[in-house]
Motif scaffolding. Structure first.
Motif, PDB file in Angstrom:
ATOM      1  N   LYS A 104       0.845  -1.199   0.000  1.00  0.00           N
ATOM      2  CA  LYS A 104       0.000   0.000   0.000  1.00  0.00           C
ATOM      3  C   LYS A 104       0.875   1.241   0.000  1.00  0.00           C
ATOM      4  CE  LYS A 104      -3.625  -2.270   2.666  1.00  0.00           C
ATOM      5  NZ  LYS A 104      -4.231  -2.405   4.009  1.00  0.00           N
ATOM      6  N   PRO A 105       0.963   1.881  -1.161  1.00  0.00           N
ATOM      7  CA  PRO A 105       1.789   3.093  -1.230  1.00  0.00           C
ATOM      8  C   PRO A 105       1.260   4.168  -0.289  1.00  0.00           C
ATOM      9  CG  PRO A 105       1.225   2.313  -3.418  1.00  0.00           C
ATOM     10  CD  PRO A 105       0.391   1.535  -2.461  1.00  0.00           C
ATOM     11  N   ASP A 106       2.194   4.844   0.345  1.00  0.00           N
ATOM     12  CA  ASP A 106       1.841   5.935   1.245  1.00  0.00           C
ATOM     13  C   ASP A 106       2.375   7.222   0.629  1.00  0.00           C
ATOM     14  OD1 ASP A 106       1.138   7.421   3.418  1.00  0.00           O
ATOM     15  OD2 ASP A 106       2.390   6.369   4.865  1.00  0.00           O
ATOM     16  N   ARG A 107       2.938   8.085   1.408  1.00  0.00           N
ATOM     17  CA  ARG A 107       3.389   9.381   0.893  1.00  0.00           C
ATOM     18  C   ARG A 107       4.714   9.273   0.137  1.00  0.00           C
ATOM     19  NH1 ARG A 107       4.912   8.170   5.701  1.00  0.00           N
ATOM     20  NH2 ARG A 107       6.714   9.062   6.747  1.00  0.00           N
ATOM     21  N   GLN A 108       5.017  10.308  -0.621  1.00  0.00           N
ATOM     22  CA  GLN A 108       6.326  10.441  -1.266  1.00  0.00           C
ATOM     23  C   GLN A 108       7.000  11.712  -0.768  1.00  0.00           C
ATOM     24  OE1 GLN A 108       6.861  10.267  -5.563  1.00  0.00           O
ATOM     25  NE2 GLN A 108       5.177   8.808  -5.746  1.00  0.00           N
ATOM     26  N   LEU A 109       8.230  11.569  -0.310  1.00  0.00           N
ATOM     27  CA  LEU A 109       9.004  12.733   0.113  1.00  0.00           C
ATOM     28  C   LEU A 109      10.284  12.795  -0.711  1.00  0.00           C
ATOM     29  CD1 LEU A 109       8.646  12.371   4.011  1.00  0.00           C
ATOM     30  CD2 LEU A 109       7.271  13.796   2.478  1.00  0.00           C
ATOM     31  N   ILE A 110      11.138  13.723  -0.357  1.00  0.00           N
ATOM     32  CA  ILE A 110      12.459  13.826  -0.999  1.00  0.00           C
ATOM     33  C   ILE A 110      13.515  13.499   0.050  1.00  0.00           C
ATOM     34  CG2 ILE A 110      14.109  15.398  -2.094  1.00  0.00           C
ATOM     35  CD1 ILE A 110      11.695  14.669  -3.867  1.00  0.00           C
ATOM     36  N   ASP A 111      14.517  12.714  -0.362  1.00  0.00           N
ATOM     37  CA  ASP A 111      15.589  12.361   0.571  1.00  0.00           C
ATOM     38  C   ASP A 111      16.925  12.704  -0.093  1.00  0.00           C
ATOM     39  OD1 ASP A 111      16.749  11.455   2.859  1.00  0.00           O
ATOM     40  OD2 ASP A 111      16.256   9.335   2.576  1.00  0.00           O
ATOM     41  N   ASP A 112      17.752  13.454   0.617  1.00  0.00           N
ATOM     42  CA  ASP A 112      19.057  13.831   0.057  1.00  0.00           C
ATOM     43  C   ASP A 112      20.083  12.747   0.337  1.00  0.00           C
ATOM     44  OD1 ASP A 112      18.164  16.210  -0.936  1.00  0.00           O
ATOM     45  OD2 ASP A 112      18.685  17.363   0.851  1.00  0.00           O
ATOM     46  N   HIS A 113      20.753  12.294  -0.700  1.00  0.00           N
ATOM     47  CA  HIS A 113      21.876  11.369  -0.542  1.00  0.00           C
ATOM     48  C   HIS A 113      23.144  12.085  -0.985  1.00  0.00           C
ATOM     49  CE1 HIS A 113      19.818   7.366   0.128  1.00  0.00           C
ATOM     50  NE2 HIS A 113      18.808   8.184  -0.072  1.00  0.00           N
ATOM     51  N   ALA A 114      24.286  11.423  -0.745  1.00  0.00           N
ATOM     52  CA  ALA A 114      25.567  12.076  -1.047  1.00  0.00           C
ATOM     53  C   ALA A 114      25.715  12.384  -2.528  1.00  0.00           C
ATOM     54  CB  ALA A 114      26.725  11.196  -0.584  1.00  0.00           C
ATOM     55  N   ASP A 115      25.001  11.619  -3.375  1.00  0.00           N
ATOM     56  CA  ASP A 115      25.162  11.826  -4.816  1.00  0.00           C
ATOM     57  C   ASP A 115      23.952  12.500  -5.447  1.00  0.00           C
ATOM     58  OD1 ASP A 115      23.452   9.708  -4.505  1.00  0.00           O
ATOM     59  OD2 ASP A 115      24.229   8.572  -6.202  1.00  0.00           O
ATOM     60  N   GLY A 116      23.066  13.040  -4.632  1.00  0.00           N
ATOM     61  CA  GLY A 116      21.946  13.760  -5.217  1.00  0.00           C
ATOM     62  C   GLY A 116      20.637  13.495  -4.479  1.00  0.00           C
ATOM     63  N   ALA A 117      19.549  14.038  -5.035  1.00  0.00           N
ATOM     64  CA  ALA A 117      18.245  13.920  -4.391  1.00  0.00           C
ATOM     65  C   ALA A 117      17.524  12.664  -4.871  1.00  0.00           C
ATOM     66  CB  ALA A 117      17.405  15.152  -4.692  1.00  0.00           C
ATOM     67  N   TYR A 118      16.851  12.026  -3.958  1.00  0.00           N
ATOM     68  CA  TYR A 118      16.107  10.812  -4.254  1.00  0.00           C
ATOM     69  C   TYR A 118      14.635  11.027  -3.923  1.00  0.00           C
ATOM     70  CZ  TYR A 118      20.383   7.907  -4.631  1.00  0.00           C
ATOM     71  OH  TYR A 118      21.564   7.342  -5.020  1.00  0.00           O
ATOM     72  N   ALA A 119      13.751  10.364  -4.673  1.00  0.00           N
ATOM     73  CA  ALA A 119      12.354  10.277  -4.265  1.00  0.00           C
ATOM     74  C   ALA A 119      12.286   9.209  -3.179  1.00  0.00           C
ATOM     75  CB  ALA A 119      11.480   9.885  -5.445  1.00  0.00           C
ATOM     76  N   ALA A 120      11.687   9.543  -2.054  1.00  0.00           N
ATOM     77  CA  ALA A 120      11.534   8.571  -0.974  1.00  0.00           C
ATOM     78  C   ALA A 120      10.089   8.091  -0.983  1.00  0.00           C
ATOM     79  CB  ALA A 120      11.886   9.196   0.372  1.00  0.00           C
ATOM     80  N   LEU A 121       9.896   6.846  -1.408  1.00  0.00           N
ATOM     81  CA  LEU A 121       8.557   6.275  -1.495  1.00  0.00           C
ATOM     82  C   LEU A 121       8.280   5.481  -0.224  1.00  0.00           C
ATOM     83  CD1 LEU A 121       9.401   6.818  -4.516  1.00  0.00           C
ATOM     84  CD2 LEU A 121       7.987   4.854  -5.119  1.00  0.00           C
ATOM     85  N   PHE A 122       7.283   5.899   0.511  1.00  0.00           N
ATOM     86  CA  PHE A 122       6.920   5.188   1.732  1.00  0.00           C
ATOM     87  C   PHE A 122       5.742   4.263   1.434  1.00  0.00           C
ATOM     88  CE2 PHE A 122       9.318   8.771   3.143  1.00  0.00           C
ATOM     89  CZ  PHE A 122       9.987   8.332   4.273  1.00  0.00           C
ATOM     90  N   PHE A 123       5.782   3.078   2.040  1.00  0.00           N
ATOM     91  CA  PHE A 123       4.664   2.153   1.804  1.00  0.00           C
ATOM     92  C   PHE A 123       4.526   1.193   2.981  1.00  0.00           C
ATOM     93  CE2 PHE A 123       7.221  -1.606   0.909  1.00  0.00           C
ATOM     94  CZ  PHE A 123       8.424  -1.082   0.465  1.00  0.00           C
ATOM     95  N   GLU A 124       3.420   0.503   2.988  1.00  0.00           N
ATOM     96  CA  GLU A 124       3.217  -0.581   3.941  1.00  0.00           C
ATOM     97  C   GLU A 124       3.018  -1.857   3.153  1.00  0.00           C
ATOM     98  OE1 GLU A 124       0.036  -0.098   6.655  1.00  0.00           O
ATOM     99  OE2 GLU A 124       1.180   1.238   7.965  1.00  0.00           O
ATOM    100  N   ALA A 125       3.609  -2.932   3.632  1.00  0.00           N
ATOM    101  CA  ALA A 125       3.336  -4.235   3.033  1.00  0.00           C
ATOM    102  C   ALA A 125       2.633  -5.072   4.096  1.00  0.00           C
ATOM    103  CB  ALA A 125       4.623  -4.900   2.588  1.00  0.00           C
ATOM    104  N   VAL A 126       1.426  -5.474   3.776  1.00  0.00           N
ATOM    105  CA  VAL A 126       0.673  -6.285   4.726  1.00  0.00           C
ATOM    106  C   VAL A 126       0.675  -7.721   4.226  1.00  0.00           C
ATOM    107  CG1 VAL A 126      -1.536  -6.605   5.899  1.00  0.00           C
ATOM    108  CG2 VAL A 126      -0.752  -4.294   5.286  1.00  0.00           C
ATOM    109  N   CYS A 127       1.250  -8.607   5.043  1.00  0.00           N
ATOM    110  CA  CYS A 127       1.469  -9.974   4.582  1.00  0.00           C
ATOM    111  C   CYS A 127       0.602 -10.945   5.360  1.00  0.00           C
ATOM    112  CB  CYS A 127       2.930 -10.361   4.803  1.00  0.00           C
ATOM    113  SG  CYS A 127       4.083  -9.217   4.036  1.00  0.00           S
ATOM    114  N   PRO A 128       0.107 -11.971   4.656  1.00  0.00           N
ATOM    115  CA  PRO A 128      -0.636 -13.009   5.363  1.00  0.00           C
ATOM    116  C   PRO A 128       0.338 -13.755   6.271  1.00  0.00           C
ATOM    117  CG  PRO A 128      -0.270 -13.636   3.072  1.00  0.00           C
ATOM    118  CD  PRO A 128       0.301 -12.275   3.239  1.00  0.00           C
TER     119      PRO A 128
END
Lengths: 176, 410
Positions: A104-128
């Motif tokens: 289940k995709p949640d929000r998207q933020l921006i995360d800075d790494h040493a080599d540039g900006a990344y899209a940070a995709l947050f999600f939940e995985a619900v498993c049986p």
């Protein structure tokens, strides 16, 4: 000199240079799963954060709408749905066929790494649960860039485990 | 969930159990310039530089991609696109495009039998990543299928030069002459002579090549200028070296390789102030970033800690992905910015197993001196004796190390 020779000479140019031209690191993405100690109705929840380089996403999804070489937040925001559709196609978690975890995709933020900006995709995985085993399958970018690596981190309690996902290693088994 | 608590991941290949490998170096954490994931405040906030479609090279790649899309089974179309990607990768100092090239050429590399031309492109990609032995295997395979493949001979010559096997490189250059013509053969042997104590002849030959390529594409001319600069450096002729570097950069102002080589020249000449504007637009390239950090250090900048932290984080990211081809750069980083001669020496010696260009010799000598382990430099000192490599920057280091060896009775 014939044109043929010139073309070859141009090839030498970058070959010779290759000897010292180690440049930027290649494509990496960072996938972190955090296990939720609490269970609801026998299900297991994993919290995910998936950092994918904006440069890589721009290559496949053309995020830079005005083509000026400067990717703005407005441009990224405008493509968030496309980023989500693209990325989650290449990630699955589950306990064998018919027992996939629901991502289940949640929000998207921006995360800075040493080599540039990344899209940070947050999600939940619900498993049986309870699973005999849990397989993670990952194939982001492998078809367009076999040198892409997924750096996978699993956090559980105080423990951290990591694995490197590559075209030769597209799956990780989490075993009881 | 027991499996998680016990931290047992069974990876299908590589894995590390219960490590904190994903974290950036914690000893430098106080200077961390990074923040937690965030929501940018404004739509016009620039997050990332990406290749601009107004760049002719980018437009060119898009055209080649479109051509391949209309003829997906065409090896020439695939090879053209892959070569353009590798070229761009080198120019901007970004390995992503080498990966894209690999994907484009993959169907012909994996075919049975593979296409010789595809193997040569794949070999150049591996060479770019410093996977020299794998690259050599592919080139030999390609030459078995197509013994007159000039580009394969050229690539092999470069590979043998990088690895310090000058005898084989000389034979490769002969094959280059046979398959590609006298001019290229001259370029090949002109380059080679700069490594074997014949820098003066190298300059003479390369000047000859310079005249023949006067009407050639900018990249070709810039290549010759870069080689001339390198040969002039062998002789300690700094004004001539600088003039060739500047000529080269006039032809290819954005070329990462040339920019970094010229930055090294400026650092050696105690001109760090000029390095910063030179590389200001190239911070995405790790090789450029290291030179910026070294310049900041020479200028005693208050930003140095920040640069050092970011550089360490970039090396850590490389290590995480199982990459090890930054030995030369990482050794310089360890020695000059982390002040850790032992680590610098270990990295330099490991790098020496892989490549043997003058800079590779230099990082070993500098680290061995700093670590007070002259005996560790013996393989490099022997190599310098054998090859008669001229280099006014290496010679004093070698002299000091030999004196220490004599002093310690070895």
């Amino acid at each position: 000199m014939r044109p043929f020779d010139l073309a070859l000479l141009a090839a030498v140019a970058w070959l010779a240079a290759a000897s010292t031209a180690v440049a930027h690191s290649a494509s990496d993405a960072y996938l972190t799963l955090t296990a939720d100690a609490a269970r609801t109705a026998g299900k297991i929840t994993l919290h995910g954060q998936w950092d994918i380089a904006l440069r890589d996403l721009d290559f496949v999804l053309k995020l830079d709408d005005d083509g000026d070489g400067r990717l703005t937040w407005g441009e990224v925001r405008h493509h968030q749905a496309a980023i989500e559709r693209y990325a989650y196609r290449y990630l699955s978690l589950g306990d064998g066929p018919g027992n996939a975890c629901a991502i289940k995709p949640d929000r998207q933020l921006i995360d800075d790494h040493a080599d540039g900006a990344y899209a940070a995709l947050f999600f939940e995985a619900v498993c049986p649960g309870p699973p005999h085993k849990l397989m993670l399958h990952y194939s982001l970018f492998f078809a367009i860039d076999p040198s892409h690596r997924g750096i996978f981190v699993l956090q559980s309690g105080g423990n951290v485990a990591t694995a490197l996902l590559s075209p030769a290693n597209t799956a990780v088994e989490l075993k009881p | 969930m027991n499996l998680m608590r016990r931290c047992a991941i069974v990876g299908l290949a590589w894995l590390v159990l219960c490590t904190a490998a994903a974290s950036a170096p914690t000893d430098l954490a106080p200077a961390a310039p990074f923040r937690a994931p965030y929501l940018p405040a404004r739509d016009d906030e620039v997050l990332q530089e990406v290749p601009s479609t107004t760049d002719p090279a980018v437009a060119g790649m898009q055209r080649l991609r479109a051509a391949l899309d209309t003829a997906p089974r065409s090896l020439p179309a695939a090879k053209q696109l892959a070569d353009a990607y590798v070229d761009y990768s080198r120019q901007i100092g970004d390995a992503h495009y080498a990966g894209y090239a690999e994907a484009v050429i993959a169907p012909w590399v994996q075919a049975s039998p593979p296409a010789a031309a595809a193997l040569v492109t794949q070999a150049t990609i591996l060479q770019y990543r410093h996977q020299f032995n794998d690259a050599r295997v592919l080139l030999q395979h390609a030459l078995k299928m197509d013994p007159r493949n000039a580009q394969a001979w050229l690539t092999l010559a470069t590979l043998d030069m990088v690895q310090g096997d000058y005898k084989t490189a000389s034979q490769d250059c002969t094959q280059v002459t046979n398959t590609a013509g006298v001019e290229l053969g001259l370029g090949c042997s002109g380059n080679l002579r700069s490594y074997i104590g014949q820098a003066r002849q190298s300059l003479a030959i390369l000047h000859q090549v310079e005249a023949t390529v006067a009407a050639a594409p900018a990249a070709t001319q810039a290549w010759v200028q870069g080689l001339l600069a390198e040969s002039a450096e062998r002789l300690g002729d700094w004004p001539q070296a600088e003039s060739h570097y500047r000529n080269a950069l006039k032809l290819l102002p954005q070329d990462n390789f040339l920019l970094v080589a010229y930055a090294d020249f400026l650092l050696d000449r105690d001109r760090p102030r000029e390095v910063l504007p030179l590389l200001a637009e190239h911070t995405q390239s790790d090789t450029a970033f290291l030179r910026i950090a070294l310049a900041e250090q020479a200028l005693q900048s208050d930003q140095l800690q920040r640069y050092t932290w970011i550089m360490a984080a970039r090396f850590e990211a490389l290590r995480l992905r199982g990459s090890e081809y930054f030995g030369r750069e990482e050794s310089r980083f360890a020695l000059h910015l982390q002040h850790d001669p032992q680590t610098a020496l270990d990295l330099a010696l490991r790098n020496w197993q892989l490549q043997r260009a003058p800079w590779d010799a230099r990082v070993v000598l500098e680290a061995a001196l700093a670590a007070k382990q002259p005996q560790a430099a013996l393989p490099v000192l022997e190599f310098l004796d054998q090859t008669k490599l001229e280099d006014p920057l290496l010679q004093p280091l070698a002299r000091d190390l030999r004196a220490e060896l004599v002093g310690s009775g070895r």
